[in-house]
Write a protein that holds these residues in place. Structure first.
Motif, short mmCIF file in Angstrom:
data_model
loop_
_atom_site.label_atom_id
_atom_site.label_comp_id
_atom_site.label_asym_id
_atom_site.label_seq_id
_atom_site.Cartn_x
_atom_site.Cartn_y
_atom_site.Cartn_z
N ASN A 171 0.55 -1.19 -0.10
CA ASN A 171 -0.12 -0.09 0.10
C ASN A 171 0.97 1.27 0.00
N TRP A 178 3.32 0.81 -9.65
CA TRP A 178 2.11 -0.03 -9.82
C TRP A 178 1.78 0.01 -11.51
N TYR A 230 -5.01 7.57 -4.34
CA TYR A 230 -4.22 6.58 -4.51
C TYR A 230 -4.71 5.22 -5.13
N THR A 231 -5.65 4.70 -4.28
CA THR A 231 -6.24 3.32 -4.26
C THR A 231 -7.15 3.49 -5.82
N TRP A 232 -7.73 4.64 -6.01
CA TRP A 232 -8.38 4.72 -7.23
C TRP A 232 -7.46 4.70 -8.65
N VAL A 237 -4.80 3.06 -8.54
CA VAL A 237 -4.51 1.61 -8.69
C VAL A 237 -5.53 0.89 -9.39
N LEU A 238 -6.80 1.18 -9.09
CA LEU A 238 -7.83 0.46 -9.72
C LEU A 238 -7.80 1.05 -11.32
N VAL A 255 -4.79 -1.31 -13.07
CA VAL A 255 -5.40 -2.68 -12.84
C VAL A 255 -6.58 -2.99 -13.79
N GLY A 256 -7.47 -1.93 -13.64
CA GLY A 256 -8.79 -2.05 -14.37
C GLY A 256 -8.39 -1.87 -15.99
N PHE A 279 -6.74 -4.99 -17.53
CA PHE A 279 -7.67 -5.98 -17.75
C PHE A 279 -8.67 -5.64 -19.18
N ILE A 280 -9.30 -4.62 -18.91
CA ILE A 280 -10.37 -4.36 -20.07
C ILE A 280 -9.73 -4.34 -21.32
N ALA A 319 -16.25 0.76 -21.80
CA ALA A 319 -16.16 0.63 -20.40
C ALA A 319 -14.78 1.00 -20.06
N ILE A 337 -13.87 4.36 -18.44
CA ILE A 337 -14.38 4.41 -16.85
C ILE A 337 -13.12 4.79 -16.22
N PRO A 338 -12.06 3.74 -16.11
CA PRO A 338 -10.93 3.54 -15.47
C PRO A 338 -9.87 4.81 -15.92
N TRP A 356 -14.83 -10.90 -15.00
CA TRP A 356 -15.23 -10.17 -16.10
C TRP A 356 -15.05 -10.80 -17.41
N PHE A 395 -6.05 -1.55 2.62
CA PHE A 395 -5.70 -1.11 1.04
C PHE A 395 -6.09 -2.24 -0.01
N LEU A 435 -12.97 -1.71 -5.18
CA LEU A 435 -12.96 -0.77 -6.62
C LEU A 435 -13.10 -1.55 -7.84
N LEU A 436 -12.18 -2.68 -7.95
CA LEU A 436 -12.31 -3.39 -9.01
C LEU A 436 -13.25 -4.04 -9.17
N LEU A 488 -15.93 -1.73 -10.91
CA LEU A 488 -15.61 -1.63 -12.25
C LEU A 488 -16.12 -2.97 -13.17
N TYR A 546 -22.26 -3.94 -19.16
CA TYR A 546 -22.30 -3.52 -20.29
C TYR A 546 -22.25 -4.71 -21.51
#
Lengths: 851, 128
Positions: free
Chosen positions: A215, A222, A305-307, A309-310, A313-314, A317-318, A346, A349-350, B24, B98, B105-106, B109, B116
């Protein structure tokens, strides 16, 4: 328990309470300096240290960027007026192909890796990444492949099928070596990129400073972790695809030839399965630079910070669910288009989330104006515009109109120049003091910014309209009277203004700086570890490896710089005269090992040269010399491993300071080598899965696949091969166990058996298609069966080579019951061989039965 | 309340963070492959999607349940003890929170991205 009291309690390990005596410190510094010295004379080129190789790497990538930029200007000159004859159609094809390929493969991806190679260890307070020679190997592969590819255009021999190389254009209608150069050259560079990814992932997860829990790691790390992980899954599809296309070009195996059961669309799937994630592999590490710059100039920790990271990572993937949006006009069913359109929306969004986090940080802090911030602001503005047109083209119906027009050219340049070039230039101005201790010029930086920003928009904004008016991409000229003239002229003028801006940045970087004073230490008042060095810095990376308690240690930990400087933390010395860094656990960063790092060597360069020989000679279909070069390369790599890896330490443990004793040798999942093997094999497995995907892709497009007339490969030989290879795997496992138990005799017998079984298994899997008379040129079915069999046989052969290596290693006393890194890594490799063999047999022998 | 020693590193995993995006990805691939193979091999002259839309509905319900469970578990870890954002203390508790918050959060999403994808089956009824 509140956050604050936790924080107070958390300072578990304190630095030395008293300053070490002056003489002690001098002695330590002297030893460190000597160990980390840069080789001089022509030996300079044997350096492997991240700060040197990283700079070579970045400089080379930047040169390729300038080369690609010049090609772009040539194209703009050609398109400035209608019916222009400045470039012929043939040359224009080469120019746009090389421009795209160079910018993607020789600039955008390598520059991410090179910047990370320089700064990742510094951000992690490590002396270097865990495999310095691997970074050097990657650099030499890159420079060799890059010069070869770029040079081809001077001989009118460059690839000309677009940076995406669609067959059948590239398989049937483009003789000459251009396409081969692209396929083999980039495969070679991609192997280097995967090597870099291994280095960066293991570095981020295992070489953090003690206490830097998951963290607390800098956001840059990251992003790099995500991008490097993406490389593992994105590059293998292209390597697999390139292999298929090269087999078709060189040996007439009809993977993409519709007349013999192949399908050109398969290439598009494999290419874009690489190509779309690749955009994000470029974008994420660049935006990561912004994530480091913004907190510095806002003077506060990042918001969310965590957002972020989201977001990283998000997006990672997408971005793998977007590839078909490059294929919206190929006639796929509407539902497929819909699915990929949905994922393409989609991903916004991230991407948006992180931009809001940046804006929130700026709003919550007190902004200090600076050149890096200026480029950051420009980057965000341009990228948001590119993102918005991205949302437009992600809608299939809009894309039907805009596809293959200049609208797409405008969109992708907004995304890539806003998302990568501007952030990288921002990073260049920001990080430059860490390279040679001096800042770049504020005045030149501002002038360059305005030229670049204005020039960029003048060049690319009109292209949206040129595209909407219907001007297609990749045509070398256009007739008068279609309404394209003015817009194209404006774009050309803008491109040259942009070019002037880049020339100013280049001049600022290369101009002599003798009279420029050294910057003060931490000149921007940043909070993260990379700003620890003095100006100019020492080669040792960090004076002592600190204990981390916060996200911004330079801001949040009292007396931090003093304690690091005075060697009050870990590893302040190099008593044994060896290069060393700490290995820590992946989540909480507890120190577990003192890792000895290899020093300067020409071996990586020689390995790259001989490996490159295989690919370059292969381009000209000189297969015998190519194979000789490959065999030499294998010999060099054997030598490299033999003298430079899994070296037995002179003692078991070492006192690293602050009362901590750590082992010098760890094997199995605790060792960095095991992680590297695991990560590498994930990439290899991904390439294999792509081949399996191809097999079933052919099944979906054919009414009878395998065809009724197919004679092989039968059931017997594949099953025999599977049995032999699984037995070899079992023997490898036993060999590892018996080695640990120090049953030397049993170990040798098991390993010899494993070796023999591996060779027999490899031969048996090839016997299937061979003895049943499958002719790979006749139809795609025999071709894909042959390829799967060869792939498995190659695994078995490499596995057998590894058995031989372990045998020799134990015989020579390099390996013992306790020191068994090699045996663990070879066993790990064999897990993957067993999996590959199992799947291959199930598919080539089993699937025809099911059908 | 549990003390620090009750949150040893070995019980934590980075893999939990990426469970939801992996769900997903699996959902996305299943939807795509089911539709693509159906349309290529079995749709017949009517070109109807037929059972594919039901299959997508089933995949979606299963995926959303998985994502919700993982997201809820993440949310509970995020709320562990009395720690508040930004979870930046050098303690096992904040590391735990954390990782939980990232998971949560993930998951959010992933749930949106899964919906979608599922919506496509509402609007498209055939293979054309």
């Amino acid at each position: 328990m509140t956050g604050d009291s936790e924080r107070a309690e958390s300072a578990d390990v304190k630095p030395l309470a008293h300053e070490p005596a002056e003489a002690v410190r001098r002695g330590q510094e002297e030893r460190l300096r000597k160990v980390w010295v840069t080789p001089s004379g022509w030996h300079y080129w044997s350096a492997v240290n991240n700060t040197i190789v990283g700079v070579w790497y970045t400089a080379a990538a930047f040169l390729f960027f300038l080369f690609g930029g010049v090609l772009a200007l040539l194209m703009r000159v050609q398109l400035a007026v209608p019916e222009n004859t400045f470039l012929s159609a043939e040359t224009y094809n080469q120019v746009f192909t090389v421009h795209g390929s160079v910018m993607m493969f020789l600039f955008a991806i390598p520059v991410f890796e090179s910047i990370a190679v320089i700064f990742l260890p510094q951000m992690l307070g490590a002396r270097d990444l865990p495999f310095p020679r691997l970074s050097a190997f990657g650099f030499w592969c890159f420079i060799l492949g890059g010069v070869f590819l770029s040079g081809s255009i001077l001989f009118d021999a460059a690839p000309r099928g677009g940076w995406f190389m669609y067959p059948p254009l590239t398989s049937k209608y483009q003789p000459g070596t251009g396409a081969d150069m692209w396929l083999l050259g980039f495969s070679f560079i991609e192997i280097a990129a995967i090597a870099a990814a291994v280095e960066l992932i293991v570095g981020t997860l295992k070489c953090r400073p003690p206490g830097m829990r998951i963290n607390l790691i800098p956001l840059y790390c990251w992003y790099v972790l995500v991008a490097a992980a993406m490389v593992l899954f994105a590059f293998p599809p292209l390597i697999a695809g390139s292999m298929l296309l090269e087999l078709e070009r060189a040996f007439d195996w009809p993977f993409f030839d519709a007349g013999r059961g192949g399908d050109p669309l398969l290439w598009q799937h494999l290419f874009w399965l690489f190509g779309h994630p690749e955009v994000y592999i470029i974008f994420l590490p660049s935006i990561a630079i912004i994530a480091m710059i913004i907190p510095t100039f806002a003077g506060r920790p990042i918001v969310g910070y965590t957002w972020i990271v989201l977001a990283a990572v998000g997006t990672g993937f997408i971005s793998f669910g977007l590839w078909v949006h490059h294929m919206f006009t190929t006639g796929l069913p509407g539902i497929s288009l819909g699915l990929f359109s949905a994922a393409s929306e989609a991903v916004a969004i991230p991407t948006g989330v992180q931009i809001f986090c940046f804006l929130a940080t700026l709003a919550a802090g007190r902004l200090v104006r600076s050149v890096p911030m200026l480029f950051t602001a420009g980057a965000l503005a341009i990228f948001v515009l590119g993102g918005l047109t991205g949302v437009m083209v992600a809608l299939a119906t809009f894309d039907f109109q805009a596809h293959d027009t200049f609208f797409v050219v405008a969109h992708l340049h907004y995304v890539l120049i806003g998302g990568a070039v501007f952030p990288i230039v921002a990073g260049c101005y920001y990080f430059f003091p860490l390279i040679n201790g001096k800042k770049l010029s504020d005045r030149l930086g501002k002038i360059a910014f305005w030229f670049m920003f204005v020039g960029f928009n003048i060049a690319f904004l009109p292209m949206h309209f040129t595209g909407l008016r219907g001007m297609p991409r990749r045509v070398f000229t256009y007739p008068e009277g279609l309404g394209f003239e003015t817009l194209n002229m404006i774009s050309t003028v803008g491109a040259f203004i942009l070019g002037i801006g880049i020339a100013i940045v280049t001049w600022d970087i290369v101009r002599p700086k003798k009279r420029v004073p050294y910057a003060e230490r931490n000149p921007w008042n940043a909070g993260t570890l990379e700003w620890l060095p003095n100006m100019p810095s020492e080669n040792w990376g960090v004076r002592s490896i600190p204990e981390i308690d916060s996200r911004y240690p330079l801001w949040q930990q009292p007396n931090f710089v003093r304690d690091v400087d005075q060697g009050r933390f870990y590893l302040p010395d190099a008593e044994e005269g060896k290069r060393e860094t700490l290995v820590t656990t992946a989540i909480d960063s507890r120190p577990v090992q003192c890792l000895r790092l290899p020093g300067p060597s020409f071996i990586p360069a020689v390995a790259a040269l001989t490996m490159g020989g295989f690919f370059i000679l292969g381009t000209f279909y000189l297969w015998i010399p190519a194979l000789i070069s490959l065999v030499v390369a294998i010999g060099v790599i054997w030598y490299w491993l033999w003298i430079g890896t899994a070296v037995l330490p002179e003692k078991e443990e070492k006192d690293v300071g602050l009362g901590l004793k750590l082992p010098l040798y760890l094997s199995g999942p605790a060792s960095v080598g095991w992680w590297a093997m695991f990560i590498m094999m994930l990439a290899v497995l991904t390439a294999f899965v792509c081949l399996i995907f191809s097999y079933f892709f052919y099944w979906t497009i054919h009414d009878d696949f395998p065809p009724e007339s197919a004679t092989g490969p039968g059931v017997f030989w594949p099953c025999l091969a599977g049995g032999l290879l699984l037995a070899s795997w079992g023997m490898t496992l036993l060999a590892r166990r018996w080695n640990r138990a120090n049953k030397t005799g049993a170990f040798y017998v098991a390993l010899l058996l494993a070796l023999g079984l591996a060779l027999a298994g490899g031969a048996a899997i090839l016997a299937g298609p061979w003895l049943t008379g499958l002719n790979p040129k006749s139809h795609v079915y025999p071709a894909i069966v042959w390829l799967l069999a060869i792939w498995t046989a190659l695994h078995a052969a490499v596995g057998a080579l590894m058995h031989a290596y372990c045998l020799a290693s134990r015989l020579a006393g390099r390996m013992s019951a306790r020191h068994d890194i090699d045996m663990w890594n070879v066993t790990l490799f064999w897990h993957f061989v067993a999996l590959t063999a199992g799947i291959t047999v199930a598919v080539i022998a089993g699937f025809p039965l099911v059908k | 309340m549990k003390d620090m020693k009750s949150l040893p590193e070995k019980e934590e995993s980075l893999w939990l963070v990426i469970v939801s995006p992996t769900i997903w990805a699996v959902h996305f691939l299943l939807c795509y492959l089911t539709a693509a193979i159906w349309c290529a091999k079995w749709a017949g002259p009517s070109r109807t999607l037929g059972f594919v839309r039901w299959a997508i509905a089933i995949y979606t319900v299963a995926a959303l349940i998985g994502i919700a469970l993982n997201g809820w578990a993440g949310f509970r870890r995020h709320r562990f003890g009395h720690g508040k954002l930004p979870h930046d203390a050098d303690t096992p508790e904040d590391r735990h929170r954390f990782l939980g918050f990232s998971t949560f959060l993930l998951s959010a999403l992933s749930a949106v991205a899964t919906l979608y994808a599922a919506m496509v089956a509402i609007f498209i009824w055939n293979c054309d």
